[in-house]
Design a protein around this motif. Structure first.
Motif, PDB file in Angstrom:
ATOM      1  N   GLY A   1       0.802  -1.218   0.000  1.00 34.48           N
ATOM      2  CA  GLY A   1       0.000   0.000   0.000  1.00 34.48           C
ATOM      3  C   GLY A   1       0.831   1.262   0.000  1.00 34.48           C
ATOM      4  N   LYS A   2       2.114   1.133   0.326  1.00 35.72           N
ATOM      5  CA  LYS A   2       3.018   2.271   0.281  1.00 35.72           C
ATOM      6  C   LYS A   2       3.703   2.331  -1.081  1.00 35.72           C
ATOM      7  N   SER A   3       4.276   3.479  -1.381  1.00 32.14           N
ATOM      8  CA  SER A   3       5.136   3.569  -2.547  1.00 32.14           C
ATOM      9  C   SER A   3       6.440   2.842  -2.230  1.00 32.14           C
ATOM     10  N   ASN A   4       6.870   2.000  -3.133  1.00 32.09           N
ATOM     11  CA  ASN A   4       8.060   1.185  -2.894  1.00 32.09           C
ATOM     12  C   ASN A   4       9.332   2.021  -3.033  1.00 32.09           C
ATOM     13  N   GLU A   5      10.388   1.558  -2.347  1.00 30.85           N
ATOM     14  CA  GLU A   5      11.702   2.198  -2.410  1.00 30.85           C
ATOM     15  C   GLU A   5      12.774   1.128  -2.316  1.00 30.85           C
ATOM     16  N   PRO A   6      13.972   1.422  -2.816  1.00 26.21           N
ATOM     17  CA  PRO A   6      15.071   0.468  -2.655  1.00 26.21           C
ATOM     18  C   PRO A   6      15.364   0.107  -1.201  1.00 26.21           C
ATOM     19  N   LYS A   7      15.042   0.984  -0.270  1.00 26.12           N
ATOM     20  CA  LYS A   7      15.326   0.681   1.136  1.00 26.12           C
ATOM     21  C   LYS A   7      14.505  -0.504   1.658  1.00 26.12           C
TER      22      LYS A   7
END
Length: 258
Positions: free
Chosen positions: A216-222
């Motif tokens: 549900g969140k925007s994905n990130e490399p972290k």
């Protein structure tokens, strides 16, 4: 060493970082991600991904046109070779076939895919492949047109074990994204259990497909460590072992990123 083998840094949602990509990249580093491959999806964003790769010593780029990109100029062989000449470009793609979302332009998709495979061959670069509901055609075109020595990767893999094995038999790698953590991904988890570690890569595909527990969140490399945790459990190895093996695989496939 954690490596995000496929992300779209030019498309990250940066609200929490006040629009500052530097902070998002640093957040990935703080999470242990030591390399990121920023993927081109059309001719319009080629300059952007190359610029991002030029700004960060731990980020590299690919150039290509996604199979779902429509109503834009087709990439010529000469144009792809020109874009790939930049020193921060380590691969051609992403390219491939997607009949799930678009089955009304199959001949165009196939010709575009062939052009990318030929460009990769002429540039001696690996190719990054998007494939969905196009198993037979994807494998046939790889077999006919790909450079098996440089090979490439089927990214964000969600297809069958038979397809994975056929691709690996042609020296291609398989990349697993956060989809593997999804509740309805039992079939993909079964594929991962069967996969040999020496043909496996990991990715986020950020800003898409955030893994559990970040759905549900925007994905990130972290968020890559959450993919690592899941895959390591499926393979019955430590997270450290998986991270090192997939890093070794990444550098073998993308030597210019070393």
């Amino acid at each position: 060493m954690l490596i995000d083998s496929h992300c779209h840094l030019d498309r990250l949602k940066l609200d929490q970082y006040d629009g500052d990509l530097d902070r998002a990249v640093q957040a990935a580093r703080d999470a242990g991600v030591e390399r990121m491959l920023c993927i081109g999806i059309d001719l319009d964003n080629a300059d952007a991904v190359v610029d991002i790769a030029s700004r960060y010593e731990d980020v590299f780029a690919s150039v290509g046109v996604h199979p779902l990109e429509k109503d834009k100029p087709e990439p010529s062989l000469e144009k792809l070779i020109q874009l790939a000449s930049h020193k921060r470009v380590v691969a051609i793609g992403e390219t491939g076939l997607d009949y799930y979302y678009s089955s009304d332009n199959i001949p165009t998709q196939q010709q575009r895919f062939i052009t990318h495979l030929e460009a990769a061959k002429q540039c001696s670069l690996p190719v990054i492949i998007h494939t969905r509901d196009a198993r037979e055609d994807t494998l046939a075109l790889i077999d006919e047109h790909a450079d098996k020595e440089r090979a490439g990767v089927l990214h964000c893999f969600t297809e069958s074990w038979d397809m994975a094995k056929a691709a690996m038999d042609m020296n291609f790698y398989i990349s697993i994204s956060g989809i593997v953590t999804f509740r309805n991904a039992d079939a993909l988890r079964d594929v991962v259990r069967k996969m040999p570690l020496d043909h496996l890569l990991l990715e986020t595909d950020a800003p898409y497909l955030a893994p559990v527990p970040h759905r549900g969140k925007s994905n990130e490399p972290k968020y890559l460590p959450d993919v690592v945790k899941c895959v390591a459990s499926l393979k019955g190895v430590s997270q450290e072992t998986l991270a090192q093996q997939t890093a070794d695989n990444f550098f073998k496939l993308f030597p210019l990123a070393s």
